[in-house]
Every structure is written in C-alpha cells, then in structure tokens.
Motif scaffolding. Sequence first.
Motif, PDB file in Angstrom:
ATOM      1  N   ASN A   1      37.118  -7.916  18.132  1.00  0.00           N
ATOM      2  CA  ASN A   1      37.792  -9.199  17.987  1.00  0.00           C
ATOM      3  C   ASN A   1      39.133  -8.939  17.305  1.00  0.00           C
ATOM      4  OD1 ASN A   1      38.698 -11.745  17.204  1.00  0.00           O
ATOM      5  ND2 ASN A   1      36.652 -12.508  16.749  1.00  0.00           N
ATOM      6  N   ALA A   2      40.227  -9.358  17.935  1.00  0.00           N
ATOM      7  CA  ALA A   2      41.555  -9.137  17.363  1.00  0.00           C
ATOM      8  C   ALA A   2      42.252 -10.459  17.019  1.00  0.00           C
ATOM      9  CB  ALA A   2      42.416  -8.326  18.320  1.00  0.00           C
ATOM     10  N   GLU A   3      41.467 -11.505  16.828  1.00  0.00           N
ATOM     11  CA  GLU A   3      42.035 -12.816  16.496  1.00  0.00           C
ATOM     12  C   GLU A   3      42.704 -12.767  15.127  1.00  0.00           C
ATOM     13  OE1 GLU A   3      40.521 -17.465  15.970  1.00  0.00           O
ATOM     14  OE2 GLU A   3      39.102 -15.878  16.492  1.00  0.00           O
ATOM     15  N   HIS A   4      43.915 -13.332  15.037  1.00  0.00           N
ATOM     16  CA  HIS A   4      44.661 -13.376  13.769  1.00  0.00           C
ATOM     17  C   HIS A   4      44.707 -11.984  13.131  1.00  0.00           C
ATOM     18  CE1 HIS A   4      44.514 -17.660  14.265  1.00  0.00           C
ATOM     19  NE2 HIS A   4      43.211 -17.716  14.095  1.00  0.00           N
ATOM     20  N   TYR A   5      45.332 -11.060  13.820  1.00  0.00           N
ATOM     21  CA  TYR A   5      45.269  -9.670  13.376  1.00  0.00           C
ATOM     22  C   TYR A   5      46.437  -9.238  12.499  1.00  0.00           C
ATOM     23  CZ  TYR A   5      48.605  -8.658  17.179  1.00  0.00           C
ATOM     24  OH  TYR A   5      49.698  -8.642  17.998  1.00  0.00           O
TER      25      TYR A   5
END
Length: 199
Positions: A91-95
């Motif tokens: 998961n790369a959300e808000h990275y």
Amino acid sequence: MIQYRKITELIAGRLKPKEAYLFYCLALKSDFITNESYITQESLAKFYGIKDVDQIREWLYMFQSKGLLTIIKSKVKGRYGTFRKCKYILNAEHYNLISDLLKEEPISSQLKGFLILLKCKCLNGTNTTKFSQNQLAKELGISAGAISQYMKDAIDNAYVSKDDKGIHLLREDIFLKVKAEFRKVKPAKSKEKLVFIMD
C-alpha cells in the motif's frame, strides 16, 4: 546511485519499529512504480537480518490484516515441478520517499524503524513534526519510555534534533524533504516515460 522507495504514512500507529523496518526492507525489494515484490520469505529474512523465516511470514500476514499489504499466491510450474509463489503489493497511499541509504546505517533495526515512523508523522513535505514525545508515544502506540530512548539514540547519532519548533529529521539524503510527484508524460514522437517532479 541513491534509490528511493514509497513508504505509506499508514504504518504509523499500526506497526512497531521492528515491523516498520521490515516494511521498509520489503519496499526496497519492490518495484518503485508498481509497488510489487516477488522476493521469497527466506530471502527477505536474510535481507532483514534474521534467520527466523516464520517471524517474517507472521509479520507479512499481519501487514495484510492491517491493510498495508496485499498477498497474492499462485502456482508456478518449473523445471523440477510445481511450486507456490507469492506476490506482495505494498500500500503506497499517502507515501513518503525514503532512500536505500538507511539500510546500511550502523544503527539497530529498531532505531531505523523508529526513524521511519517518525518521518510518517512529519508535516507534509518536511522533516519536522510538531508532536511532543508524549504525543508521539500515543500516535505511534509506543511507550513513553521507549520513545525517550529512541530519541536519545537518534540525537546522539545525529539523525534527529529537537527545539521549540519541533522534532527534526536531519538526514535529507535519507528522508526526502520536498514534495514529490510522479507523472506519466508522452513527449512528441517518443515513447511514454516517467518524470520525477519536485516542487
């Protein structure tokens, strides 16, 4: 050449420092664009620095249960028969972007994990957090005593400083400070390429 990997801010409060460091190690072994990795658990354990493959497996499934990772199993036919293969999609959300330089720093995996979690609590596009140490303890789900020790070690090793404006990560070669965006563009009469834009 320094390489960066995307680390979702969602790990803060969901993972302990040792677990956060494993997530980072998995990211280093993943494709930057697709966030996919085909590394074996045995190879990941070696890269992480332990022999306990069962512990690695337990953490990976825990990542999945917390929405940080998707595990896709498949059967692959090889020269010597059929075997199971796992694909890991991070998961790369808000990275945040963290470089591979952290991997070789001469500090413990726990301290590396803490620094990764600290980056996840910094203000957008900065290496500064306004949280106090007690607030960080609550945000990260770590005891105040452990936070104090991590902070002491981080300050003593010149990774962090602290003043009345907040807590600051000092190594911009490890923790990318600027806001970064990756876009697909199609130049005239040429193949599609990726451009790294820093504001």
